[in-house]
Design an enzyme around this catalytic site. Structure first.
Site, PDB file in Angstrom:
ATOM      1  N   CYS A 243      -4.248   0.540  10.904  1.00 39.78           N
ATOM      2  CA  CYS A 243      -4.095  -0.202   9.650  1.00 39.78           C
ATOM      3  C   CYS A 243      -3.256  -1.454   9.857  1.00 39.78           C
ATOM      4  O   CYS A 243      -3.522  -2.493   9.263  1.00 39.78           O
ATOM      5  CB  CYS A 243      -3.448   0.692   8.597  1.00 39.78           C
ATOM      6  SG  CYS A 243      -4.477   2.059   8.069  1.00 39.78           S
TER       7      CYS A 243
ATOM      8  N   CYS B 109      -0.197  -6.871  22.535  1.00 42.39           N
ATOM      9  CA  CYS B 109      -0.849  -6.725  21.234  1.00 42.39           C
ATOM     10  C   CYS B 109       0.198  -6.211  20.255  1.00 42.39           C
ATOM     11  O   CYS B 109       1.393  -6.361  20.490  1.00 42.39           O
ATOM     12  CB  CYS B 109      -2.082  -5.834  21.304  1.00 42.39           C
ATOM     13  SG  CYS B 109      -1.741  -4.085  21.598  1.00 42.39           S
TER      14      CYS B 109
ATOM     15  N   ARG C 130       0.811  -1.222   0.000  1.00 39.50           N
ATOM     16  CA  ARG C 130       0.000   0.000   0.000  1.00 39.50           C
ATOM     17  C   ARG C 130       0.846   1.274   0.000  1.00 39.50           C
ATOM     18  O   ARG C 130       0.358   2.342  -0.349  1.00 39.50           O
ATOM     19  CB  ARG C 130      -0.946   0.015   1.208  1.00 39.50           C
ATOM     20  CG  ARG C 130      -0.216   0.110   2.532  1.00 39.50           C
ATOM     21  CD  ARG C 130      -1.145  -0.148   3.724  1.00 39.50           C
ATOM     22  NE  ARG C 130      -0.434  -0.032   4.989  1.00 39.50           N
ATOM     23  CZ  ARG C 130       0.364  -0.961   5.496  1.00 39.50           C
ATOM     24  NH1 ARG C 130       0.541  -2.083   4.823  1.00 39.50           N
ATOM     25  NH2 ARG C 130       0.983  -0.788   6.641  1.00 39.50           N
TER      26      ARG C 130
END
Length: 405
Positions: A208, A364, A93
Site C-alpha cells: 500500500c 526502493c 486511510r
C-alpha cells in the site's frame, strides 16, 4: 471461550464458535437493543460476541476500519498486534488514529480509541512484530484472528499459526482501488495456502505504501471482515469458506471467486522463516555470479549506517532508485538515478549497460522492489546490493528530516 460442543451446525457447517457468556447488564441490553432485534440474532448471539476474544493483526488501514466496528458490535476482548508508529501519511486511510497520535505506537492509539467506544472491553496490546518466534504465544488465548496485515510474509505466518492452533482467520487485503476478503479455517474448509500456494514474485505486488490505496476501500473490506467475524462467532449466515469476495471501487462492483482445498498440499507442521519463503529477505553473504562487467559484491545488501559511512567517506557509488516518480518527489537520496522497476523489468540489459563500473546500490521504499531489480541486473551483468529497509529505513536511522510516506 470457544464453544467446541457446537463447533458443527446443521448440514455439517460450522456452528457458533463461542458459547454465550453471562447475562448482559441492563446498560448493555439497552446498548445492543437494535442488534438483538435482528431476526435469528437475539440476546444469545450478543452474549457470544461479548464472550469472544478476537486478535487483530495490524492497526493500519484495515485494522483502523475493523477495530471500531468490533468494539461497537460488542466483542468483549480485542487484541492488537502492530510494531509501527503513527505517521502523517497514515491518517487518510488509518482513521482510528488522530493528529494528536503522531509518533505514538499504533497499538496505544488504537487501544485508546476502542476504550472510548466501550470502556468495558478488555483490550490487549502487543506492540511488536508478529514473528515465527512469538506467533503461537500471541494467538494463545484468542478464539479467532482478523488479519489486516499488509505483507505476504505475515499473511502466511498468520495462516500457518492459526492452522496449528485450530483458529479461524478472517483476512482482508487492499490494493489501490480494490480489495479482497475471505475466511481461512482449515478445520472446516480450505485456507489461505489453498488459495495462494506460493507467494508472488518479490516486487511484483507493491505494498500500500508503494502503490497507494483509496481510503474508502479500507472501510469496505474492513466492514466485510467484521461481518464475517460476527457470523463465525454466532453461527449465523453463510460463511466465506471456499469463497473470496473481491471488490472493485472504480466499477462499484463485487464478485465472488470459489476455491477448494488442495488434497496434495504439503501439511503445515511448524512455523518457518516467512521472509525467506516470500523471497523478501536478502541472503546475506550469498555470492553473486561473476560477470565481466564488474566484480560481484560479497553480500546482496547494505545497511543504512554502512551506506552513510561509505558516502561520507566519498567512496564511488551509483545509487539506483527503482521507485515511481511520485515517490521520488516526496523523498529521495541525493545523487540518485531514478529508473522505475517496470523499466528494469522490461529492459534489464539496457539499464545494466548504462550504469557504468562504480559499485551499485539499489534503493526502493522498503527493499522488495530493489531486491527484484538486483536479481534482474545481476543476471544482466551488473551485480549490486540493496539498501536494507529502503529509503524508509534511511529516514529512520540516518536522516530523520527525510519525509516518510
Amino acid at each position: 471461550m470457544a464453544d467446541t460442543s457446537t463447533s458443527t451446525g446443521p448440514g455439517g457447517r460450522p456452528g457458533p464458535l463461542v458459547a454465550p457468556g453471562p447475562a448482559l447488564a441492563s446498560a448493555y441490553r439497552a446498548r445492543y437493543a437494535r442488534t438483538e432485534q435482528l431476526p435469528g440474532f437475539g440476546e444469545d448471539a450478543q452474549r457470544r460476541l461479548r464472550a469472544a476474544r478476537v486478535l487483530v493483526v495490524g492497526a493500519g488501514g484495515l485494522g483502523s476500519a475493523v477495530l471500531p466496528l468490533l468494539a461497537g458490535a460488542g466483542f468483549g476482548t480485542i487484541g492488537i498486534v502492530d510494531d509501527d508508529s503513527v505517521e502523517l501519511s497514515n491518517l487518510p486511510r488509518q482513521t482510528i488514529h488522530r493528529e494528536r497520535d503522531l509518533g505514538r505506537p499504533k497499538t496505544a492509539s488504537a487501544a485508546d480509541a476502542i476504550r472510548a467506544i466501550d470502556a468495558g472491553i478488555d483490550v490487549r496490546v502487543f506492540p511488536e512484530r508478529l514473528t515465527s518466534a512469538n506467533a503461537l504465544g500471541i494467538l494463545d488465548g484468542f478464539d479467532l484472528v482478523l488479519d489486516g496485515s499488509d505483507n505476504f510474509p505475515t499473511r502466511y505466518l498468520v495462516d500457518d499459526a492459526a492452522l496449528l492452533t485450530g483458529l479461524p482467520v478472517v483476512w482482508g487485503a487492499v490494493h489501490r482501488f480494490g480489495g479482497q476478503a475471505g475466511l481461512s479455517w482449515a478445520q472446516h474448509g480450505p485456507h489461505y495456502r489453498d488459495l495462494f500456494p506460493e507467494p508472488p514474485e518479490p516486487g511484483s505486488v507493491p505494498s500500500c505504501a508503494e502503490a497507494g490505496v483509496l481510503p474508502s476501500v479500507c472501510g469496505v473490506i474492513g466492514s466485510l471482515m467484521v461481518s464475517e467475524a460476527i457470523k463465525v462467532v454466532t453461527g449465523e449466515g453463510d460463511l466465506l469458506l471456499g469463497r473470496v469476495l473481491v471488490h472493485d471501487a472504480l466499477r462499484g462492483s463485487f464478485r465472488e471467486l470459489p476455491y477448494a482445498a488442495d488434497p496434495h498440499a504439503e501439511p503445515v507442521t511448524e512455523l518457518i522463516d516467512y521472509e525467506l519463503f516470500c523471497g523478501v529477505a536478502p541472503a546475506q553473504g550469498a555470492q553473486a555470479q561473476e560477470t565481466p562487467a564488474r566484480e560481484a559484491p560479497a553480500a546482496t545488501s547494505v545497511s543504512p549506517a554502512d551506506l552513510a559511512a561509505r558516502l561520507a567517506a566519498g567512496q564511488p557509488h551509483i545509487l539506483l532508485d527503482v521507485r515511481e516518480p511520485w515517490e521520488a518527489d516526496i523523498a529521495e537520496l541525493p545523487g540518485s538515478l531514478l529508473v522505475p522497476l517496470d523499466v528494469v523489468v522490461r529492459d534489464a540489459p539496457g539499464v545494466a549497460e548504462r550504469l557504468g563500473e562504480d559499485p551499485l546500490v539499489i534503493v526502493c521504499h522498503h527493499g522488495m522492489r530493489a531486491e527484484t531489480a538486483r536479481k534482474l541486473l545481476a543476471a544482466a551483468g551488473a551485480p549490486g546490493v540493496v539498501l536494507e529497509g529502503g529509503i524508509d529505513a534511511w529516514s529512520r536511522q540516518v536522516d530523520p528530516s527525510l519525509p516518510r510516506y
